[in-house]
Scaffold this motif. Structure first.
Motif, PDB file in Angstrom:
ATOM      1  N   ALA A   1       1.188  -0.101  -4.224  1.00 47.55           N
ATOM      2  CA  ALA A   1       0.998   1.306  -4.584  1.00 47.55           C
ATOM      3  C   ALA A   1      -0.210   1.466  -5.502  1.00 47.55           C
ATOM      4  CB  ALA A   1       2.260   1.848  -5.250  1.00 47.55           C
ATOM      5  N   ASP A   2      -0.361   0.558  -6.457  1.00 46.16           N
ATOM      6  CA  ASP A   2      -1.506   0.605  -7.369  1.00 46.16           C
ATOM      7  C   ASP A   2      -2.815   0.391  -6.608  1.00 46.16           C
ATOM      8  OD1 ASP A   2       0.184   1.020  -9.484  1.00 46.16           O
ATOM      9  OD2 ASP A   2       0.192  -1.085 -10.141  1.00 46.16           O
ATOM     10  N   HIS A   3      -2.765  -0.438  -5.585  1.00 48.04           N
ATOM     11  CA  HIS A   3      -3.965  -0.728  -4.794  1.00 48.04           C
ATOM     12  C   HIS A   3      -4.414   0.496  -4.000  1.00 48.04           C
ATOM     13  CE1 HIS A   3      -6.695  -2.767  -2.000  1.00 48.04           C
ATOM     14  NE2 HIS A   3      -6.012  -2.237  -1.003  1.00 48.04           N
ATOM     15  N   LEU A   4      -3.494   1.367  -3.591  1.00 50.03           N
ATOM     16  CA  LEU A   4      -3.842   2.454  -2.678  1.00 50.03           C
ATOM     17  C   LEU A   4      -4.821   3.500  -3.262  1.00 50.03           C
ATOM     18  CD1 LEU A   4      -0.442   2.799  -0.777  1.00 50.03           C
ATOM     19  CD2 LEU A   4      -2.565   1.754   0.015  1.00 50.03           C
ATOM     20  N   PRO A   5      -4.747   4.046  -4.445  1.00 52.93           N
ATOM     21  CA  PRO A   5      -3.589   4.101  -5.344  1.00 52.93           C
ATOM     22  C   PRO A   5      -2.705   5.301  -4.997  1.00 52.93           C
ATOM     23  CG  PRO A   5      -5.482   5.100  -6.399  1.00 52.93           C
ATOM     24  CD  PRO A   5      -5.943   4.681  -5.025  1.00 52.93           C
ATOM     25  N   ILE A   6      -1.397   5.168  -5.304  1.00 53.24           N
ATOM     26  CA  ILE A   6      -0.433   6.211  -4.991  1.00 53.24           C
ATOM     27  C   ILE A   6       0.789   5.984  -5.861  1.00 53.24           C
ATOM     28  CG2 ILE A   6       0.636   4.877  -3.140  1.00 53.24           C
ATOM     29  CD1 ILE A   6       1.041   7.406  -1.567  1.00 53.24           C
ATOM     30  N   ASN A   7       1.546   7.040  -6.135  1.00 59.55           N
ATOM     31  CA  ASN A   7       2.769   6.909  -6.912  1.00 59.55           C
ATOM     32  C   ASN A   7       3.743   5.984  -6.195  1.00 59.55           C
ATOM     33  OD1 ASN A   7       5.765   8.042  -7.225  1.00 59.55           O
ATOM     34  ND2 ASN A   7       4.671   8.393  -9.157  1.00 59.55           N
ATOM     35  N   ALA A   8       4.310   5.007  -6.908  1.00 56.37           N
ATOM     36  CA  ALA A   8       5.164   3.986  -6.292  1.00 56.37           C
ATOM     37  C   ALA A   8       6.407   4.574  -5.632  1.00 56.37           C
ATOM     38  CB  ALA A   8       5.569   2.948  -7.340  1.00 56.37           C
ATOM     39  N   SER A   9       7.036   5.540  -6.290  1.00 58.73           N
ATOM     40  CA  SER A   9       8.253   6.156  -5.724  1.00 58.73           C
ATOM     41  C   SER A   9       7.933   6.903  -4.437  1.00 58.73           C
ATOM     42  CB  SER A   9       8.888   7.114  -6.742  1.00 58.73           C
ATOM     43  OG  SER A   9       9.314   6.404  -7.887  1.00 58.73           O
ATOM     44  N   TYR A  10       6.840   7.652  -4.462  1.00 55.23           N
ATOM     45  CA  TYR A  10       6.429   8.384  -3.258  1.00 55.23           C
ATOM     46  C   TYR A  10       6.065   7.409  -2.139  1.00 55.23           C
ATOM     47  CZ  TYR A  10       3.520  11.134  -0.105  1.00 55.23           C
ATOM     48  OH  TYR A  10       2.980  11.722   1.014  1.00 55.23           O
ATOM     49  N   PHE A  11       5.348   6.347  -2.503  1.00 53.84           N
ATOM     50  CA  PHE A  11       4.967   5.341  -1.503  1.00 53.84           C
ATOM     51  C   PHE A  11       6.198   4.704  -0.866  1.00 53.84           C
ATOM     52  CE2 PHE A  11       4.104   0.714  -0.827  1.00 53.84           C
ATOM     53  CZ  PHE A  11       3.443   0.853   0.380  1.00 53.84           C
ATOM     54  N   SER A  12       7.217   4.397  -1.661  1.00 52.54           N
ATOM     55  CA  SER A  12       8.439   3.779  -1.144  1.00 52.54           C
ATOM     56  C   SER A  12       9.098   4.663  -0.096  1.00 52.54           C
ATOM     57  CB  SER A  12       9.414   3.516  -2.300  1.00 52.54           C
ATOM     58  OG  SER A  12      10.633   2.984  -1.811  1.00 52.54           O
ATOM     59  N   VAL A  13       9.210   5.951  -0.407  1.00 50.70           N
ATOM     60  CA  VAL A  13       9.825   6.903   0.531  1.00 50.70           C
ATOM     61  C   VAL A  13       8.974   7.052   1.784  1.00 50.70           C
ATOM     62  CG1 VAL A  13      10.491   9.317   0.861  1.00 50.70           C
ATOM     63  CG2 VAL A  13      11.030   8.155  -1.293  1.00 50.70           C
ATOM     64  N   LEU A  14       7.672   7.188   1.603  1.00 47.98           N
ATOM     65  CA  LEU A  14       6.747   7.370   2.725  1.00 47.98           C
ATOM     66  C   LEU A  14       6.762   6.165   3.656  1.00 47.98           C
ATOM     67  CD1 LEU A  14       4.474   9.114   4.003  1.00 47.98           C
ATOM     68  CD2 LEU A  14       2.849   7.841   2.557  1.00 47.98           C
ATOM     69  N   PHE A  15       6.758   4.976   3.085  1.00 46.28           N
ATOM     70  CA  PHE A  15       6.725   3.744   3.883  1.00 46.28           C
ATOM     71  C   PHE A  15       7.972   3.642   4.766  1.00 46.28           C
ATOM     72  CE2 PHE A  15       7.134  -0.733   4.874  1.00 46.28           C
ATOM     73  CZ  PHE A  15       5.821  -1.162   5.043  1.00 46.28           C
ATOM     74  N   LYS A  16       9.136   3.878   4.183  1.00 44.25           N
ATOM     75  CA  LYS A  16      10.375   3.789   4.959  1.00 44.25           C
ATOM     76  C   LYS A  16      10.453   4.883   6.003  1.00 44.25           C
ATOM     77  CE  LYS A  16      15.380   3.397   4.643  1.00 44.25           C
ATOM     78  NZ  LYS A  16      16.570   3.373   3.759  1.00 44.25           N
ATOM     79  N   GLU A  17       9.996   6.074   5.652  1.00 48.18           N
ATOM     80  CA  GLU A  17      10.035   7.201   6.576  1.00 48.18           C
ATOM     81  C   GLU A  17       9.199   6.921   7.821  1.00 48.18           C
ATOM     82  OE1 GLU A  17       7.665  11.010   5.938  1.00 48.18           O
ATOM     83  OE2 GLU A  17       9.684  11.648   5.355  1.00 48.18           O
ATOM     84  N   GLN A  18       8.061   6.263   7.654  1.00 49.15           N
ATOM     85  CA  GLN A  18       7.145   6.055   8.780  1.00 49.15           C
ATOM     86  C   GLN A  18       7.425   4.769   9.557  1.00 49.15           C
ATOM     87  OE1 GLN A  18       3.018   7.083   8.198  1.00 49.15           O
ATOM     88  NE2 GLN A  18       3.848   9.168   8.261  1.00 49.15           N
ATOM     89  N   THR A  19       7.796   3.708   8.874  1.00 45.86           N
ATOM     90  CA  THR A  19       8.016   2.427   9.577  1.00 45.86           C
ATOM     91  C   THR A  19       9.473   2.195   9.947  1.00 45.86           C
ATOM     92  OG1 THR A  19       8.398   1.136   7.559  1.00 45.86           O
ATOM     93  CG2 THR A  19       6.105   1.409   8.291  1.00 45.86           C
ATOM     94  N   GLY A  20      10.395   2.931   9.315  1.00 39.50           N
ATOM     95  CA  GLY A  20      11.816   2.714   9.563  1.00 39.50           C
ATOM     96  C   GLY A  20      12.380   1.546   8.781  1.00 39.50           C
ATOM     97  N   MET A  21      11.564   0.948   7.907  1.00 36.41           N
ATOM     98  CA  MET A  21      11.989  -0.185   7.087  1.00 36.41           C
ATOM     99  C   MET A  21      11.567   0.030   5.645  1.00 36.41           C
ATOM    100  SD  MET A  21      10.949  -3.408   9.550  1.00 36.41           S
ATOM    101  CE  MET A  21       9.570  -2.571  10.352  1.00 36.41           C
ATOM    102  N   THR A  22      12.331  -0.525   4.726  1.00 42.50           N
ATOM    103  CA  THR A  22      11.881  -0.509   3.340  1.00 42.50           C
ATOM    104  C   THR A  22      10.692  -1.449   3.202  1.00 42.50           C
ATOM    105  OG1 THR A  22      13.300  -2.344   2.647  1.00 42.50           O
ATOM    106  CG2 THR A  22      14.246  -0.112   2.542  1.00 42.50           C
TER     107      THR A  22
END
Length: 262
Positions: A175-196
């Motif tokens: 998340a820091d590398h992107l950079p993006i908020n970690a909580s938002y990134f976690s939700v976004l990643f699972k929403e799009q890939t179907g995996m945590t």
């Protein structure tokens, strides 16, 4: 050595077919016989066969009943039905049980050999498919096929994982590398890939580990290090959780299936 099982209650046919196959196989296959469907199932309970040839009309258990029972085995052989002219339509119905061919009695030797070679080609293709299914994580494959539809942040995250999976990385670090908020990134990643994030990273590491197990002679400890685990003990635990077997057992099974370590 692979086995071919011949099942027929008529001794003359059973021995004629098995003799022809032994001459054709020249020791490459072990030819085994059984005089009934029940005897065949007992044998298959203790052994694996790559091909089964069975008469369609037998007492107690006919060829179709035997074929149906065989579909329940962990590693069912491909099947050729042997039948008389009066059983022709009956034999055709066996196709739903995975029967690849049927031969009419009296059986011509050249047609028998052609049918067996064709059936073994199909068995080899089935075996290759089984091997690929063991090697590939289909959830990862599905995720990669949708890569072009992902949010740019998720695309960058997947690329980062691919480049750094062999190191110690975390969701916060990505998340820091992107950079993006970690909580938002976690939700976004699972929403799009179907995996945590954690599940994806684990599967990605184990996928690479399976490739190393089947294509190199590296030790389990060396492979654990190469895919990002600090200890072999934890790597083995994670591998077993995903694959229901240990890394060493996975490699051994791959070798038993005819693969070679380079």
């Amino acid at each position: 050595m692979k086995h071919i099982l011949v099942v027929d209650d008529e001794p003359r046919t059973r021995e004629g077919v098995s003799k022809t196959l032994r001459m054709w196989a020249s020791g490459e296959y072990e030819i085994t016989t059984a005089q009934s469907g029940k005897e065949a199932l007992l044998w298959l309970d203790q052994h694996d066969a790559c091909l089964l040839l069975t008469d369609i009309r037998m007492p107690e258990m006919n060829g179709l009943e035997l074929a149906e029972q065989i579909t329940k085995l962990p590693h069912p052989p491909v099947i050729i039905i042997l039948s008389g002219y009066s059983d022709f339509e009956y034999a055709r119905s066996a196709l739903k049980f995975g029967v690849v061919d049927y031969l009419l009695k009296p059986i011509e030797k050249n047609k028998l050999i052609q049918a067996v070679e064709h059936a073994l080609e199909k068995e080899a293709r089935n075996e290759q498919i089984d091997k690929m299914q063991k090697l590939i994580d289909f959830r990862l494959l599905q995720a990669s096929q949708h890569n072009n539809l992902y949010n740019p942040h998720v695309k960058k995250a997947l690329a980062y994982i691919e480049e750094h999976f062999h190191k110690q990385i975390s969701l916060q670090q990505v998340a820091d590398h992107l950079p993006i908020n970690a909580s938002y990134f976690s939700v976004l990643f699972k929403e799009q890939t179907g995996m945590t994030f954690s599940d994806y990273l684990t599967r990605h590491r184990i996928q690479h580990a399976k490739g190393l197990l089947t294509s190199t002679s590296l030790t389990v400890t060396e492979i654990a290090e190469q895919v990002g685990y600090q200890t072999a003990k934890y790597f083995i635990k994670v591998f077993r959780m995903l694959e229901q077997t240990s890394p060493s057992q996975y490699r051994q099974q791959w070798l038993q299936d005819g693969q070679k370590i380079q």
